[in-house]
Design an enzyme around this catalytic site. Structure first.
Site, PDB file in Angstrom:
ATOM      1  N   ASP A  11     -37.886 -65.251  -7.911  1.00 35.56           N
ATOM      2  CA  ASP A  11     -38.178 -64.188  -6.945  1.00 35.56           C
ATOM      3  C   ASP A  11     -38.955 -64.797  -5.788  1.00 35.56           C
ATOM      4  O   ASP A  11     -39.599 -65.848  -5.940  1.00 35.56           O
ATOM      5  CB  ASP A  11     -38.990 -63.065  -7.589  1.00 35.56           C
ATOM      6  N   SER A  12     -38.897 -64.119  -4.649  1.00 37.04           N
ATOM      7  CA  SER A  12     -39.648 -64.587  -3.494  1.00 37.04           C
ATOM      8  C   SER A  12     -41.149 -64.441  -3.701  1.00 37.04           C
ATOM      9  O   SER A  12     -41.934 -65.089  -3.012  1.00 37.04           O
ATOM     10  CB  SER A  12     -39.223 -63.815  -2.235  1.00 37.04           C
ATOM     11  N   CYS A  74     -34.598 -60.653  -7.421  1.00 44.88           N
ATOM     12  CA  CYS A  74     -35.056 -60.300  -6.080  1.00 44.88           C
ATOM     13  C   CYS A  74     -33.884 -59.645  -5.363  1.00 44.88           C
ATOM     14  O   CYS A  74     -32.814 -60.251  -5.246  1.00 44.88           O
ATOM     15  CB  CYS A  74     -35.502 -61.555  -5.333  1.00 44.88           C
ATOM     16  N   GLU A 159     -48.844 -56.220  -2.754  1.00 48.28           N
ATOM     17  CA  GLU A 159     -49.306 -57.595  -2.941  1.00 48.28           C
ATOM     18  C   GLU A 159     -50.751 -57.792  -2.490  1.00 48.28           C
ATOM     19  O   GLU A 159     -51.382 -58.772  -2.873  1.00 48.28           O
ATOM     20  CB  GLU A 159     -48.368 -58.564  -2.223  1.00 48.28           C
ATOM     21  N   CYS A 193     -36.140 -52.601  -5.019  1.00 46.53           N
ATOM     22  CA  CYS A 193     -37.045 -53.733  -4.813  1.00 46.53           C
ATOM     23  C   CYS A 193     -37.870 -53.846  -6.078  1.00 46.53           C
ATOM     24  O   CYS A 193     -38.391 -52.838  -6.586  1.00 46.53           O
ATOM     25  CB  CYS A 193     -37.945 -53.515  -3.595  1.00 46.53           C
ATOM     26  N   HIS A 195     -40.740 -54.917  -6.619  1.00 51.87           N
ATOM     27  CA  HIS A 195     -42.158 -54.581  -6.499  1.00 51.87           C
ATOM     28  C   HIS A 195     -42.420 -53.102  -6.785  1.00 51.87           C
ATOM     29  O   HIS A 195     -43.494 -52.741  -7.265  1.00 51.87           O
ATOM     30  CB  HIS A 195     -42.663 -54.868  -5.076  1.00 51.87           C
TER      31      HIS A 195
END
Length: 275
Positions: A11-12, A74, A159, A193, A195
Site C-alpha cells: 500500500d502507499s 491500495c 493519517e 479506500c 483508510h
C-alpha cells in the site's frame, strides 16, 4: 534471499493494513510481508505515470523478498498501476509472479449488496478520476447505477490522527452530502479506500438507517481465498510459518509502528527500506 515465500501486501501508506488484517484473519498461518511506501504517500493526487513507477518499484522489492504473489491493497494503485503491471511489466521477466488488486474482487460482488441497485463510491481523487469502479461494476452488474465522490481530505485527517476528533465531522458530512445529493435512491456506500474503515462508524452517524456502508477487507480476503484454491500452482509455493513482517519507506519507523498498530489492530514493528 530467504527460504520463505510470503504473500506480499503493498500500500502507499497505512490503509492496506485494514485489508491485511482481514486477509490474515481469513488465511492464518501463511507468511506475509507488508510494504508501505509512506515516504511518497499519499498517492491519491499523483499522476498515472508516477503511481505506476512507485508501485512497480515497490512490487519489484517484494519480488526480491521471494514473494510469488503480491496484493495491491491500495485502491489508487489498483486503479492506476495494476493493469500496466499485469499486461506489460510481468511478462517482461516476471512471468512466474502474480499481482492482484482490490477493485475487481470488490466490483464482482458489490451489486449483490444493493436492493435499489444504486451504489455510492467514496474514494480518493485518483481512484475516482480513473473511473475504474464504474467500468468494473458495469461488467458484472450492468443494471446497477454507480455514483462517485472524491474525499481528498479523509486520508490526511486519518493519517494525522484527527479523524476521531470533532473537527473531522465537517468534512465527513460534506462528502456524504455530496454523494447522497447525486441520488436519493442510493442504499449502499462502498468505502473505496482502505483508510476509510477507520471512520466507518463516524460515517454511519451521518447516514439514514437504510444506507449500509461496505468496507473491502473481508471481500478481498474471501476473493484471495478463492483465488488460491483455483491456482494451486501459486498456493503450493507459499510458505506457512505464521511469520508477519512489516517494512516502510519512511525512516521514522517508530511513527510508522504507532500508526500501523492502529490500522492493523495489533502491535507492529517495522524495518526501513530506502527508495
Amino acid at each position: 534471499m530467504s527460504s520463505q515465500k510470503p504473500i506480499g501486501i503493498f500500500d502507499s501508506g497505512y490503509g492496506g493494513l485494514t485489508v491485511f488484517r482481514s486477509i490474515a484473519d481469513q488465511l492464518p498461518g501463511y507468511d506475509y510481508i507488508y510494504f508501505g511506501d509512506n515516504s511518497r504517500a499519499p498517492y491519491g493526487n499523483r499522476s498515472f505515470k508516477n503511481i505506476h513507477h512507485y508501485t512497480w518499484e515497490c512490487v519489484q522489492w517484494l519480488f526480491k523478498q521471494d514473494c510469488p504473489l503480491v496484493i495491491l491493497a491500495c485502491n489508487t494503485a489498483s486503479a492506476k498501476a495494476l493493469r500496466t503491471i499485469q499486461q506489460q511489466d510481468l511478462p517482461n521477466g516476471y512471468a512466474d509472479k502474480r499481482v492482484l488488486g482490490v477493485i475487481r474482487p470488490t466490483a464482482e460482488v458489490i451489486g449483490n449488496y444493493s436492493s435499489n441497485k444504486e451504489i455510492g463510491i467514496l474514494g480518493t481523487k485518483g481512484t475516482v478520476q480513473s473511473e475504474s469502479y464504474l467500468l468494473e461494476i458495469a461488467k458484472f452488474f450492468p443494471e446497477v447505477k454507480a455514483y462517485q465522490q472524491a474525499c481528498p481530505l479523509w486520508v490526511p485527517l486519518i493519517e494525522n490522527g484527527e479523524h476521531d476528533k470533532p473537527g473531522a465531522d465537517y468534512f465527513v458530512k460534506q462528502y456524504l452530502d455530496g454523494i447522497l445529493g447525486k441520488s436519493n435512491s442510493i442504499d449502499t456506500l462502498l468505502l473505496a479506500c482502505t483508510h476509510y474503515p477507520l471512520i466507518q462508524e463516524k460515517i454511519k452517524n451521518y447516514l439514514p438507517e437504510n444506507i449500509q456502508v461496505i468496507a473491502q477487507g473481508d471481500i478481498v480476503a474471501k476473493s484471495l481465498t478463492d483465488y488460491l484454491k483455483r491456482h494451486p500452482e501459486i498456493e503450493q509455493q507459499l510458505t506457512k510459518n505464521n511469520d508477519r513482517r512489516f517494512f516502510t519507506t519512511t525512516d521514522d519507523t517508530d511513527d510508522f509502528d504507532k500508526q500501523a498498530s492502529m490500522f492493523f489492530n495489533e502491535e507492529v514493528k517495522s524495518g526501513y527500506v530506502a527508495v
